[in-house]
Write a protein that holds these residues in place. Sequence first.
Motif, PDB file in Angstrom:
ATOM      1  N   ASP A 291      -2.644  12.986  -6.055  1.00 43.37           N
ATOM      2  CA  ASP A 291      -2.032  12.919  -7.392  1.00 43.37           C
ATOM      3  C   ASP A 291      -2.275  11.568  -8.066  1.00 43.37           C
ATOM      4  OD1 ASP A 291      -1.027  15.463  -6.947  1.00 43.37           O
ATOM      5  OD2 ASP A 291       0.828  14.684  -6.066  1.00 43.37           O
ATOM      6  N   ASP A 292      -3.528  11.109  -8.044  1.00 43.34           N
ATOM      7  CA  ASP A 292      -3.916   9.838  -8.685  1.00 43.34           C
ATOM      8  C   ASP A 292      -3.222   8.619  -8.078  1.00 43.34           C
ATOM      9  OD1 ASP A 292      -5.660  11.070 -10.456  1.00 43.34           O
ATOM     10  OD2 ASP A 292      -4.053  11.475 -11.894  1.00 43.34           O
ATOM     11  N   HIS A 293      -2.711   8.753  -6.869  1.00 38.97           N
ATOM     12  CA  HIS A 293      -2.174   7.624  -6.127  1.00 38.97           C
ATOM     13  C   HIS A 293      -3.099   7.362  -4.935  1.00 38.97           C
ATOM     14  CE1 HIS A 293       1.275   8.630  -8.568  1.00 38.97           C
ATOM     15  NE2 HIS A 293       1.970   7.585  -8.098  1.00 38.97           N
ATOM     16  N   GLN A 300       2.631   1.002   6.120  1.00 43.36           N
ATOM     17  CA  GLN A 300       3.829   0.877   5.292  1.00 43.36           C
ATOM     18  C   GLN A 300       3.989   2.042   4.325  1.00 43.36           C
ATOM     19  OE1 GLN A 300       4.840  -3.240   3.931  1.00 43.36           O
ATOM     20  NE2 GLN A 300       2.729  -3.713   4.521  1.00 43.36           N
ATOM     21  N   ASP A 301       3.095   3.039   4.467  1.00 47.34           N
ATOM     22  CA  ASP A 301       3.108   4.181   3.550  1.00 47.34           C
ATOM     23  C   ASP A 301       3.168   3.694   2.099  1.00 47.34           C
ATOM     24  OD1 ASP A 301       3.035   6.877   2.891  1.00 47.34           O
ATOM     25  OD2 ASP A 301       5.226   7.007   2.745  1.00 47.34           O
ATOM     26  N   CYS A 302       2.206   2.835   1.755  1.00 43.15           N
ATOM     27  CA  CYS A 302       2.176   2.191   0.437  1.00 43.15           C
ATOM     28  C   CYS A 302       1.080   2.833  -0.413  1.00 43.15           C
ATOM     29  CB  CYS A 302       1.921   0.695   0.595  1.00 43.15           C
ATOM     30  SG  CYS A 302       2.146  -0.250  -0.917  1.00 43.15           S
ATOM     31  N   TRP A 303       1.472   3.289  -1.616  1.00 45.29           N
ATOM     32  CA  TRP A 303       0.554   3.996  -2.498  1.00 45.29           C
ATOM     33  C   TRP A 303       0.481   3.293  -3.846  1.00 45.29           C
ATOM     34  CZ3 TRP A 303      -2.015   8.558  -1.045  1.00 45.29           C
ATOM     35  CH2 TRP A 303      -1.659   9.035   0.228  1.00 45.29           C
ATOM     36  N   PHE A 304      -0.740   3.091  -4.300  1.00 42.90           N
ATOM     37  CA  PHE A 304      -0.982   2.401  -5.565  1.00 42.90           C
ATOM     38  C   PHE A 304      -1.196   3.410  -6.679  1.00 42.90           C
ATOM     39  CE2 PHE A 304      -4.265   0.691  -8.525  1.00 42.90           C
ATOM     40  CZ  PHE A 304      -3.478  -0.263  -9.143  1.00 42.90           C
ATOM     41  N   ASN A 305      -0.481   3.199  -7.788  1.00 45.90           N
ATOM     42  CA  ASN A 305      -0.620   4.048  -8.974  1.00 45.90           C
ATOM     43  C   ASN A 305      -1.548   3.348  -9.963  1.00 45.90           C
ATOM     44  OD1 ASN A 305      -0.339   5.449 -11.409  1.00 45.90           O
ATOM     45  ND2 ASN A 305       1.792   5.994 -10.998  1.00 45.90           N
ATOM     46  N   ALA A 306      -2.757   3.863 -10.111  1.00 42.73           N
ATOM     47  CA  ALA A 306      -3.748   3.219 -10.974  1.00 42.73           C
ATOM     48  C   ALA A 306      -3.349   3.263 -12.439  1.00 42.73           C
ATOM     49  CB  ALA A 306      -5.113   3.876 -10.788  1.00 42.73           C
ATOM     50  N   ASP A 307      -2.502   4.207 -12.822  1.00 42.43           N
ATOM     51  CA  ASP A 307      -2.082   4.322 -14.223  1.00 42.43           C
ATOM     52  C   ASP A 307      -1.050   3.263 -14.592  1.00 42.43           C
ATOM     53  OD1 ASP A 307      -3.745   6.500 -14.707  1.00 42.43           O
ATOM     54  OD2 ASP A 307      -2.231   7.929 -13.992  1.00 42.43           O
ATOM     55  N   THR A 308      -0.060   3.047 -13.720  1.00 39.73           N
ATOM     56  CA  THR A 308       1.018   2.090 -14.026  1.00 39.73           C
ATOM     57  C   THR A 308       0.734   0.693 -13.497  1.00 39.73           C
ATOM     58  OG1 THR A 308       2.246   2.584 -11.996  1.00 39.73           O
ATOM     59  CG2 THR A 308       2.672   3.977 -13.925  1.00 39.73           C
ATOM     60  N   ILE A 333       3.029 -13.854  -2.964  1.00 34.44           N
ATOM     61  CA  ILE A 333       4.062 -13.210  -2.163  1.00 34.44           C
ATOM     62  C   ILE A 333       3.443 -12.017  -1.434  1.00 34.44           C
ATOM     63  CG2 ILE A 333       5.906 -13.940  -3.733  1.00 34.44           C
ATOM     64  CD1 ILE A 333       5.896 -11.092  -4.885  1.00 34.44           C
ATOM     65  N   GLU A 334       4.197 -11.394  -0.551  1.00 32.86           N
ATOM     66  CA  GLU A 334       3.697 -10.246   0.189  1.00 32.86           C
ATOM     67  C   GLU A 334       3.708  -9.018  -0.707  1.00 32.86           C
ATOM     68  OE1 GLU A 334       5.678  -9.752   3.893  1.00 32.86           O
ATOM     69  OE2 GLU A 334       5.116 -11.730   4.636  1.00 32.86           O
ATOM     70  N   ALA A 335       2.622  -8.858  -1.445  1.00 27.98           N
ATOM     71  CA  ALA A 335       2.482  -7.750  -2.385  1.00 27.98           C
ATOM     72  C   ALA A 335       0.999  -7.545  -2.667  1.00 27.98           C
ATOM     73  CB  ALA A 335       3.235  -8.055  -3.683  1.00 27.98           C
ATOM     74  N   PRO A 336       0.606  -6.343  -3.105  1.00 23.84           N
ATOM     75  CA  PRO A 336      -0.789  -6.134  -3.503  1.00 23.84           C
ATOM     76  C   PRO A 336      -1.172  -7.128  -4.605  1.00 23.84           C
ATOM     77  CG  PRO A 336       0.394  -4.058  -3.384  1.00 23.84           C
ATOM     78  CD  PRO A 336       1.419  -5.123  -3.257  1.00 23.84           C
ATOM     79  N   THR A 337      -2.417  -7.585  -4.571  1.00 19.91           N
ATOM     80  CA  THR A 337      -2.864  -8.633  -5.480  1.00 19.91           C
ATOM     81  C   THR A 337      -4.095  -8.181  -6.242  1.00 19.91           C
ATOM     82  OG1 THR A 337      -2.061 -10.291  -3.891  1.00 19.91           O
ATOM     83  CG2 THR A 337      -3.536 -11.060  -5.636  1.00 19.91           C
ATOM     84  N   LEU A 338      -4.107  -8.433  -7.549  1.00 22.33           N
ATOM     85  CA  LEU A 338      -5.234  -8.103  -8.419  1.00 22.33           C
ATOM     86  C   LEU A 338      -6.008  -9.368  -8.746  1.00 22.33           C
ATOM     87  CD1 LEU A 338      -6.649  -5.899 -10.185  1.00 22.33           C
ATOM     88  CD2 LEU A 338      -5.134  -6.622 -12.048  1.00 22.33           C
TER      89      LEU A 338
END
Length: 385
Positions: A291-293, A300-308, A333-338
């Motif tokens: 579903d676009d995630h 960590q069952d972590c899913w990125f939403n490309a739209d938001t 911080i401990e987070a996805p980084t762009l």
Amino acid sequence: MIEFKNVDLVFGKNPERALPLLDQGYDRDRLQSETGLVLGVSQANLKVNKGEICVLMGLSGSGKSSLLRCVNGLNPVTRGEVLIEHKGEVLNFFDADHQTQRDIRMKRISMVFQKFALMPWLTVAENIGFALDVQGLSKEEIARRVDAQLELVGLTEWRNHKPSALSGGMQQRVGLARALATESDILLMDEPFSALDPLIRQQLQEELLQLQSRLQKTIVFVSHDLDEALKLGNTIAIMKDGCIVQQGNPQDIVLNPATQYVEDFVAHTNPLHVLLCGDIADPLTVLPAKDDHYCIDTKQDCWFNADTGDAQCQNQTIKVQRWQEGDSMNDLIEAPTLVSASASFHEALEIRHRTGFVVLVECNDRSLKVIGDDQLYRGLLGKLG
């Protein structure tokens, strides 16, 4: 700023007699064995844009220093043109009259040699100001420029010392300051750091890059060290037997070697110093998706939403942080980084280590890619493409 067009350079008596033989396909060895003439450069075509560092590199005898010395006429070309932008027009240095050539040598071009070429009987300040005195500048102007260059290279406190009191790295900085003092647009550097210890050499490379970011000179730099070329060069021209066998930006040279000779040259290159995030990133579609995630962390069952632009980790929303070149890694911080596609491979590796998440890469067309462990490992092993 500088362009070599079909440059042939032959050393020996009556070098012009080599030209018809070169047109028949004679290589360096055959030319020398049959005529005694030495082919220094063959059909060199290269453009060096204003404000960039172009590195000429190759093994000893490849012709890189010979080509460099054509820029200021130390090596007169046998055939071809060396075009230089001068007073708003582009002229062939070797077609210019004597006075124009003299003006270009004295005011437009400076040179830094492998051997420091300092005059031992003069002080540091006197060495830096020597060329300015030859130009006939006033004592006040010479003093101003010398003071400025001493501060620029961090040698103000050594101004009254003789070169013998300085370390090798400091002496080379004096040579660089002497070249910069003329305020010339073009800087020719003939293996200036090759005689120095590795740590001093690395320090001077960093200092040159810092100076270049401020001064934006047009620099032609000769080196036989590929890591040095990849670190310093906006463009690189690799030479063999007097010929330019490939030219391009560092990433092109490493990722797309044109010949076996170039491929052998780059085989042991450290990719951390060369590749960019855009070179090693893969499309988001390599990740598990629904579903676009896109799943950016299975543990960590972590899913990125490309739209938001957000991520859902164990039913919690985590905002993706943006890191730009020049930002402190300590603020992550401990987070996805762009990051941008122009961020370095080394930076991506550190971000992955600090945050524990994959690195998201924004490409020039605004599309997104990803760098995870698989992309990092393949980059380190040189298994790209």
